[in-house]
Design a protein around this motif. Sequence first.
Motif, PDB file in Angstrom:
ATOM      1  N   LYS A   5       0.807  -1.224   0.000  1.00  0.00           N
ATOM      2  CA  LYS A   5       0.000   0.000   0.000  1.00  0.00           C
ATOM      3  C   LYS A   5       0.842   1.277   0.000  1.00  0.00           C
ATOM      4  CE  LYS A   5      -0.890  -0.291   4.997  1.00  0.00           C
ATOM      5  NZ  LYS A   5       0.071  -1.369   5.243  1.00  0.00           N
ATOM      6  N   ASP A  25       4.105   3.929  -0.915  1.00  0.00           N
ATOM      7  CA  ASP A  25       4.663   4.410  -2.185  1.00  0.00           C
ATOM      8  C   ASP A  25       5.764   3.490  -2.706  1.00  0.00           C
ATOM      9  OD1 ASP A  25       3.005   6.519  -2.398  1.00  0.00           O
ATOM     10  OD2 ASP A  25       4.507   8.078  -2.074  1.00  0.00           O
ATOM     11  N   LEU A  72       8.550  16.527  10.533  1.00  0.00           N
ATOM     12  CA  LEU A  72       9.739  16.072   9.789  1.00  0.00           C
ATOM     13  C   LEU A  72       9.414  14.910   8.859  1.00  0.00           C
ATOM     14  CD1 LEU A  72      12.147  16.013  12.866  1.00  0.00           C
ATOM     15  CD2 LEU A  72      12.139  17.729  11.045  1.00  0.00           C
ATOM     16  N   ASN A  73       8.321  14.219   9.163  1.00  0.00           N
ATOM     17  CA  ASN A  73       7.965  13.033   8.369  1.00  0.00           C
ATOM     18  C   ASN A  73       7.335  13.413   7.041  1.00  0.00           C
ATOM     19  OD1 ASN A  73       8.779  11.606  10.564  1.00  0.00           O
ATOM     20  ND2 ASN A  73       6.757  10.821  11.107  1.00  0.00           N
ATOM     21  N   LYS A 132       1.497  11.870   2.989  1.00  0.00           N
ATOM     22  CA  LYS A 132       0.713  12.185   1.789  1.00  0.00           C
ATOM     23  C   LYS A 132      -0.749  12.236   2.176  1.00  0.00           C
ATOM     24  CE  LYS A 132       1.951  10.480  -2.202  1.00  0.00           C
ATOM     25  NZ  LYS A 132       2.148   9.324  -3.102  1.00  0.00           N
ATOM     26  N   LEU A 189       0.963   7.777  12.540  1.00  0.00           N
ATOM     27  CA  LEU A 189       2.101   6.942  12.121  1.00  0.00           C
ATOM     28  C   LEU A 189       1.648   5.538  11.720  1.00  0.00           C
ATOM     29  CD1 LEU A 189       4.504   8.103  14.982  1.00  0.00           C
ATOM     30  CD2 LEU A 189       4.520   8.875  12.590  1.00  0.00           C
ATOM     31  N   GLU A 190       0.332   5.306  11.823  1.00  0.00           N
ATOM     32  CA  GLU A 190      -0.251   4.010  11.433  1.00  0.00           C
ATOM     33  C   GLU A 190       0.351   2.855  12.215  1.00  0.00           C
ATOM     34  OE1 GLU A 190      -0.132   3.828   7.076  1.00  0.00           O
ATOM     35  OE2 GLU A 190      -0.315   6.005   7.051  1.00  0.00           O
ATOM     36  N   PRO A 217      -4.925   3.879   5.811  1.00  0.00           N
ATOM     37  CA  PRO A 217      -5.267   4.877   4.787  1.00  0.00           C
ATOM     38  C   PRO A 217      -5.199   4.215   3.403  1.00  0.00           C
ATOM     39  CG  PRO A 217      -3.540   5.692   6.260  1.00  0.00           C
ATOM     40  CD  PRO A 217      -3.719   4.246   6.561  1.00  0.00           C
ATOM     41  N   ASP A 218      -5.797   4.869   2.423  1.00  0.00           N
ATOM     42  CA  ASP A 218      -5.776   4.328   1.058  1.00  0.00           C
ATOM     43  C   ASP A 218      -4.342   4.165   0.565  1.00  0.00           C
ATOM     44  OD1 ASP A 218      -8.507   4.431   1.103  1.00  0.00           O
ATOM     45  OD2 ASP A 218      -8.611   6.403   0.132  1.00  0.00           O
ATOM     46  N   GLY A 219      -4.190   3.360  -0.484  1.00  0.00           N
ATOM     47  CA  GLY A 219      -2.870   3.184  -1.082  1.00  0.00           C
ATOM     48  C   GLY A 219      -2.254   4.531  -1.444  1.00  0.00           C
ATOM     49  N   ALA A 220      -0.932   4.630  -1.295  1.00  0.00           N
ATOM     50  CA  ALA A 220      -0.188   5.843  -1.664  1.00  0.00           C
ATOM     51  C   ALA A 220      -0.616   7.079  -0.884  1.00  0.00           C
ATOM     52  CB  ALA A 220      -0.290   6.118  -3.173  1.00  0.00           C
ATOM     53  N   THR A 221      -1.208   6.883   0.299  1.00  0.00           N
ATOM     54  CA  THR A 221      -1.481   8.041   1.168  1.00  0.00           C
ATOM     55  C   THR A 221      -0.924   7.726   2.558  1.00  0.00           C
ATOM     56  OG1 THR A 221      -3.611   7.325   2.056  1.00  0.00           O
ATOM     57  CG2 THR A 221      -3.654   8.447  -0.078  1.00  0.00           C
ATOM     58  N   GLY A 222      -1.015   8.709   3.437  1.00  0.00           N
ATOM     59  CA  GLY A 222      -0.534   8.513   4.798  1.00  0.00           C
ATOM     60  C   GLY A 222       0.978   8.633   4.890  1.00  0.00           C
ATOM     61  N   VAL A 223       1.510   8.148   5.997  1.00  0.00           N
ATOM     62  CA  VAL A 223       2.947   8.310   6.241  1.00  0.00           C
ATOM     63  C   VAL A 223       3.771   7.476   5.256  1.00  0.00           C
ATOM     64  CG1 VAL A 223       3.148   6.452   7.991  1.00  0.00           C
ATOM     65  CG2 VAL A 223       4.691   8.423   8.086  1.00  0.00           C
ATOM     66  N   GLN A 224       4.875   8.042   4.814  1.00  0.00           N
ATOM     67  CA  GLN A 224       5.799   7.311   3.927  1.00  0.00           C
ATOM     68  C   GLN A 224       7.188   7.456   4.563  1.00  0.00           C
ATOM     69  OE1 GLN A 224       4.399   5.823   1.193  1.00  0.00           O
ATOM     70  NE2 GLN A 224       2.431   6.865   1.422  1.00  0.00           N
ATOM     71  N   PHE A 225       7.625   6.417   5.262  1.00  0.00           N
ATOM     72  CA  PHE A 225       8.903   6.521   5.966  1.00  0.00           C
ATOM     73  C   PHE A 225      10.077   6.537   4.988  1.00  0.00           C
ATOM     74  CE2 PHE A 225       6.290   4.478   9.381  1.00  0.00           C
ATOM     75  CZ  PHE A 225       6.300   5.574  10.228  1.00  0.00           C
TER      76      PHE A 225
END
Lengths: 431, 97
Positions: free
Chosen positions: A36, A38, B16-17, B20, B67-68, B86-94
């Motif tokens: 899910k 990126d 800082l994170n 999306k 932070l899910e 959250p939906d794909g390609a959204t939310g936190v991206q570490f």
Amino acid sequence: MEEVRFNVIIIGGGLSGLAAAYTLAEAGQEVLLLEKGDYCGAKNVTGGRMYVSLIRDFFPAIWAKAPLERAIVQEELCLMSPGSSILIRYNDADIASEPYQSYSVCRAKFDKYFAKQAEKKGALITVKKKVDSLVFKDGKVDGVVAGGETLYADVVICCDGALSLFAQQAYLQKPLNPKHFAVGFKEIIELAPETLENRFNLLPGQGAARLYMGDVTEGKFGGGFLYTNKESVSLGLVLGLEALCQEEPRTKAPDLLERFKKRPEVAALIAGGQTAEYSAHVIPEGGYDHLSKLFGDGILVAGDAAGFSINAGITVRGMEYAMFSGYIAAWAAIKAAGTGDYSAESLSVYERMLADSFLMQDFKEYRHVTESLNHKRFFTYYPELAGKIMHGLYAMPNGPKARITPTLRRSVGVRNVPDMLLKDLPKVVKL
Amino acid sequence: MNGGKESLNLKAKLGLNVFKENKNFHISVNPGKENDPRLFYAVLACPAGLYSVNDAGAVELSQDGCLECGTCKIICSDEVLTWRYPDGATGVQFRFG
């Protein structure tokens, strides 16, 4: 419309999912992995250390170029009481020589790399795609729905992490109990490599792991950790969810981390460093008795989703179990493909293969360790006692100083000894 | 006590994170469960400090900076919270993780 069918669909691009995808693709299976985030690793968190030694041989080709941070050559333990701390540093020529047993690691980097290796073997990896639910046909798992699209597979491997949503949908896992989980949260704090090596007494490229016990959690079940990365440290806390919610003093988790960072012993290590990221995740700590059921008709469960992580006090492990269980799940699916039988009975070979491995032996061996550790005295009394003894030895009073033995006797408190021996020794021998 | 100062600090830290935007709320309190004591546990345990007690003494939930990690889902249980990723390609991206 023609249905899209794969041999195997894997839910989740963490270590178990990627290990399964890599292994399946290498064996020529048509495998789709859905992630899910990126990129694989975008949603994944570690405290910081992977024990590579046990899994090195299952993925021999990936290690040479893997983005591991530092080989951990120095093990440290810090016992903290409110106003003092004792640091134990363990150097061991065996641990400090190649092949190194463990490395610090950042998951966003490592998982992204591992995904690339799996793709090179022929695995199909689709990122930015969240799986919404499993698809059942005649009681057998037959695929997944993701972003409104139905994708079919002979076997679905659930590698969706500690929350285990899909194992629950397939009734393989019960609702999760806070008793059996901890939460880890940490900062990545950037420091120049030389600064970091000087502060930890390391040669260039070497790494250290430091665990903190006692006042770091205000005596609650858990601890602090610090791992040196290439150009940063991972500094954070792990706390049992039940202890965090119910034990006094009730301090908010983020405030505990700030308090930890302000301890002079810690502040000196991170002085001048810049925080670059703040992350958190729950950790399964239920052990052997709270693993999920590992297989069903058309479905396997691996990694944290199955509950494969162990807190044994000074060693905390999970990533190697994730990779190994993903590898074994892949082989179970490959065996099933050989017979065309994807029933629970056929896939039960997964559990049998795990039962013969280091993984299940560890889980059986450590069955009662976490609950033995979960005792207030280990997190308050003993660290404080150690602090008192050291204070008695080192602090120079404005007056006569007692000899060592009376100091020790006064610190321990004679009345406490039989109680400690009776109650805590049986716990200690379980470690 | 100095909760105000700490939470400011925490906001800066979360800033800082890489996040999306996620248009769908992915965590909500189930109807009738607004006063469940477990929500107060989440105030203590959420590493991102997203649960807070308002002036009326009720627990409020914000999702900016989630932070899910799953802590609130496990503490509060599915009885109290409807919790989805959250939906794909959204939310936190570490970037480190």
